[in-house]
Design a protein around this motif. Sequence first.
Motif, short mmCIF file in Angstrom:
data_model
loop_
_atom_site.label_atom_id
_atom_site.label_comp_id
_atom_site.label_asym_id
_atom_site.label_seq_id
_atom_site.Cartn_x
_atom_site.Cartn_y
_atom_site.Cartn_z
N GLU A 113 0.83 -1.20 0.00
CA GLU A 113 0.00 0.00 0.00
C GLU A 113 0.87 1.25 0.00
O GLU A 113 2.00 1.23 0.46
CB GLU A 113 -0.90 -0.01 1.25
CG GLU A 113 -1.92 -1.16 1.25
CD GLU A 113 -2.52 -1.39 2.64
OE1 GLU A 113 -3.26 -0.51 3.12
OE2 GLU A 113 -2.24 -2.46 3.23
N ASN A 114 0.28 2.35 -0.49
CA ASN A 114 0.92 3.67 -0.47
C ASN A 114 2.36 3.64 -0.99
O ASN A 114 3.26 4.26 -0.41
CB ASN A 114 0.93 4.26 0.96
CG ASN A 114 -0.46 4.31 1.54
OD1 ASN A 114 -1.44 4.53 0.80
ND2 ASN A 114 -0.58 4.10 2.84
N VAL A 115 2.56 2.93 -2.07
CA VAL A 115 3.92 2.86 -2.65
C VAL A 115 4.26 4.22 -3.25
O VAL A 115 3.48 4.77 -4.03
CB VAL A 115 3.99 1.77 -3.73
CG1 VAL A 115 5.36 1.77 -4.41
CG2 VAL A 115 3.68 0.40 -3.14
N HIS A 116 5.39 4.76 -2.85
CA HIS A 116 5.78 6.07 -3.39
C HIS A 116 7.28 6.29 -3.21
O HIS A 116 7.95 5.58 -2.46
CB HIS A 116 4.99 7.19 -2.70
CG HIS A 116 5.32 7.34 -1.24
ND1 HIS A 116 4.81 6.51 -0.27
CD2 HIS A 116 6.12 8.24 -0.58
CE1 HIS A 116 5.26 6.88 0.92
NE2 HIS A 116 6.07 7.92 0.76
N LEU A 117 7.76 7.28 -3.92
CA LEU A 117 9.16 7.68 -3.78
C LEU A 117 9.24 8.93 -2.91
O LEU A 117 8.36 9.79 -2.98
CB LEU A 117 9.76 8.01 -5.16
CG LEU A 117 9.72 6.89 -6.20
CD1 LEU A 117 10.44 7.34 -7.48
CD2 LEU A 117 10.38 5.62 -5.67
N GLU A 118 10.26 9.01 -2.10
CA GLU A 118 10.52 10.24 -1.35
C GLU A 118 11.85 10.79 -1.83
O GLU A 118 12.91 10.27 -1.47
CB GLU A 118 10.52 9.95 0.16
CG GLU A 118 9.16 9.44 0.64
CD GLU A 118 9.01 9.36 2.16
OE1 GLU A 118 10.00 9.62 2.88
OE2 GLU A 118 7.90 9.04 2.62
N PRO A 119 11.80 11.83 -2.67
CA PRO A 119 13.01 12.33 -3.33
C PRO A 119 14.06 12.82 -2.35
O PRO A 119 13.73 13.32 -1.27
CB PRO A 119 12.49 13.50 -4.18
CG PRO A 119 11.03 13.27 -4.31
CD PRO A 119 10.60 12.60 -3.05
N VAL A 120 15.30 12.66 -2.74
CA VAL A 120 16.41 13.14 -1.93
C VAL A 120 17.60 13.40 -2.86
O VAL A 120 17.83 12.64 -3.81
CB VAL A 120 16.76 12.13 -0.81
CG1 VAL A 120 17.11 10.76 -1.38
CG2 VAL A 120 17.90 12.63 0.07
#
Lengths: 458, 458
Positions: free
Chosen positions: B83-90
Amino acid sequence: MSHALRFFVGLSILALLLSSQALSQQPYDSLAQKIAREALVSNKAYDMLNELCTKVGTRLSGSAGAAKAVTWGKKTMEELGFENVHLEPVMVPHWTRGTEEKGFIFFPDGKREKINVTALGGSVATPKQGIVAEVIEVKSFEEVRALGATAKGKIIFFNRPMDRALISTGAAYGGAVNQRGRGAVEAAAVGGVAALVRSMTTRLDDYPHTGAMGYVDSIKKVPTAAISTMGAERLSKLLASGKHIQVSLKLSAETLPDVESANVVGELRGTEKPEEVIVVGGHLDSWDKGQGAHDDGAGIVQSLEALRLLKSLGVKPKRTIRVVLFMNEENGLRGGTAYASKERPGEKHIAAIESDGGGFTPRGFGVADSLAHLKISGWASTFGFIGADKIQRGGGGADIGPLMRKGVPGIGLNVDGHRYFDYHHSDHDTIDKVNERELALGAAAMSILAYMIAQEGL
Amino acid sequence: MSHALRFFVGLSILALLLSSQALSQQPYDSLAQKIAREALVSNKAYDMLNELCTKVGTRLSGSAGAAKAVTWGKKTMEELGFENVHLEPVMVPHWTRGTEEKGFIFFPDGKREKINVTALGGSVATPKQGIVAEVIEVKSFEEVRALGATAKGKIIFFNRPMDRALISTGAAYGGAVNQRGRGAVEAAAVGGVAALVRSMTTRLDDYPHTGAMGYVDSIKKVPTAAISTMGAERLSKLLASGKHIQVSLKLSAETLPDVESANVVGELRGTEKPEEVIVVGGHLDSWDKGQGAHDDGAGIVQSLEALRLLKSLGVKPKRTIRVVLFMNEENGLRGGTAYASKERPGEKHIAAIESDGGGFTPRGFGVADSLAHLKISGWASTFGFIGADKIQRGGGGADIGPLMRKGVPGIGLNVDGHRYFDYHHSDHDTIDKVNERELALGAAAMSILAYMIAQEGL
């Protein structure tokens, strides 16, 4: 007292006993740490194993390699300054693979595909021109026995895998290896012309893994070979697809007359009760695949190292610690049998420790005898610093089995066995698969235990 | 009461507490066994690792491989139904090795001999034509600082080995790795022109092992490389012999502008307290050597597998279990830092579990927080069937370090680490060095612990 309360009080008394016992072992803790340090720093077990693997190589009973291994073992013990180094001769079987072993799948259109097979130890040869036959896949002896007339003239393909789900790879092996041991007998009993057995490994690879098989006098001897697990999967898929395929097998194996070989024996004499003996050993023979690094080169060098470590630290055991490099574990157990049956006037064996599970990180010991188990359990904490403090009930080793049947408490070094069957009895079992630290710590664990038994009795 | 008696009574009460706690965990024991079974039978962790190693390959921060790994991680989570698969940019550093790295020993007679070297991560390049200089060997920073004027223009050779005698390879690494991290600074501070550092491994091999190094602004940046342990032994021997040798180094390393990358995040939402989060993770980046199989491909696939196992068994955790594939552990820790500093309104992290010690047999957990350690110690027996029941005080992981510094209890998966530094940061760190069973059981251990925390809190 309620049952629960009584149980808890019981547990707490047990804890008290165990802790007091653990606390009283402080003197051995310090020595144990010195032993492990010397094992790791010297790296002597690995150096010996490297020599055994690369200078001697494979050493199947009766082979030139086995003879070389006996010479190497004796020379090594002498160089290490062991006492009473000698050979104890024993006649061993002499089975050879010969020069040819080939398998193919033949398709209806005339095409063929190679399968990687290897004769099982003890198998007879196929006729010179080989065997070509249809294949029936089975998973159990019940299935074979139910085949009836359809089995006649067929190659019986035993394809029950080792159970990957088991935590103990040894248990998974135990649940599948009867196919290798008795497959040829079961196949012949229903009129099969050969037995093809899925290799004993949980890994999917394309190396066949050999191992011992047996015949019975009353049933025709048919040839039998291991097929790689990838080959087994491929063959099974083709059979399931209903394709009319045949398999060919060509094996040139042969059993020659028995050969004289030997157990190699050396010791550190006890200072107070030299007549009480602790045996430490593994088996010097191997299969004719790879280099026999884990099976059981590891056990051999760990046994040698166990004694060398004590010597190098200047420790003098009260009882005698004897290293025995047993011959012919793989296909006959003649060395273990001969050692146990030899008359040794005035001597008493009080324990036998074997390493034959590969040179992996030690986790503890398996102790067959219940009183010995209780006593060694009280010593467990001394092995905690290397993580080898699991003392299990039950264990031992094949070579020390004959001693155990005479009442000697048998102890097996238990190791982290997840990788063992990746290599076991195959061309994968080479020195590069051995980690020097894991090997060294196994040797240290054996050395510590042997010494504690030598001091405390069992 | 005597001290001894009081001690024993104390121990026995502790034993009572521990045993009663152990007995109350029966429900998790059964689930734990199902989880381990599914991990072993499906072999999914290994299949994912094989894909990561062979289809993505190395994935140093800022590289094309790292970008590919991020895409792979997100796609894999989606395919697994997280669930809630996402990327968190850095933003991450982008250091590259470039095309050239060479080292030679030059003898007085003009002959030369190749040494296997590799730039340490973060090093500047040598001048195009390379550096040729005399070498001074040191074992400590104290020795370097004492060199004075003799160091000027020399290559400083840091040759203090990891201590083989230590049981913990991590501790041995900890005792030597400052040479890699700070060698260049110490060398430059005394006028040295480069730092050559013995590879961080107890093994004698001819592969250089890379790893992170750092500069300080106030001191000249000189190039620095790892030399293989065999190369280090050879060089040391030549220096000791008094031969007037020189060493050449040619490195083309370069630091490019930062690149946008990402942590990959997916979860299983809690049914009762979804706002309470347990992080399970490893790091997605690797060095540009081998395939980053153990470091830390293993931790990545174990984290993914930990959640997949729960999903596949239809288990619904009360609290949210979140998998985080952290970016840039190796040379910057930007991913771990960014994850911890991101505002997450209404959310509370109650634990973070990391696997970054290689995909070896799990032995237990290291728990940094003392209360969490006490609680998890009471659960130890549930992990006994796979031998992962040693709950140590202290531990965690680099990626979850920033979370830990914010007060989140951090937990590290502890494994049998004897082989880790044989492969670490070198061309040896490839999929064939990973045993699928050991990898699977580590994933199972993480899965079981994450679930128990999700149910019981911490």
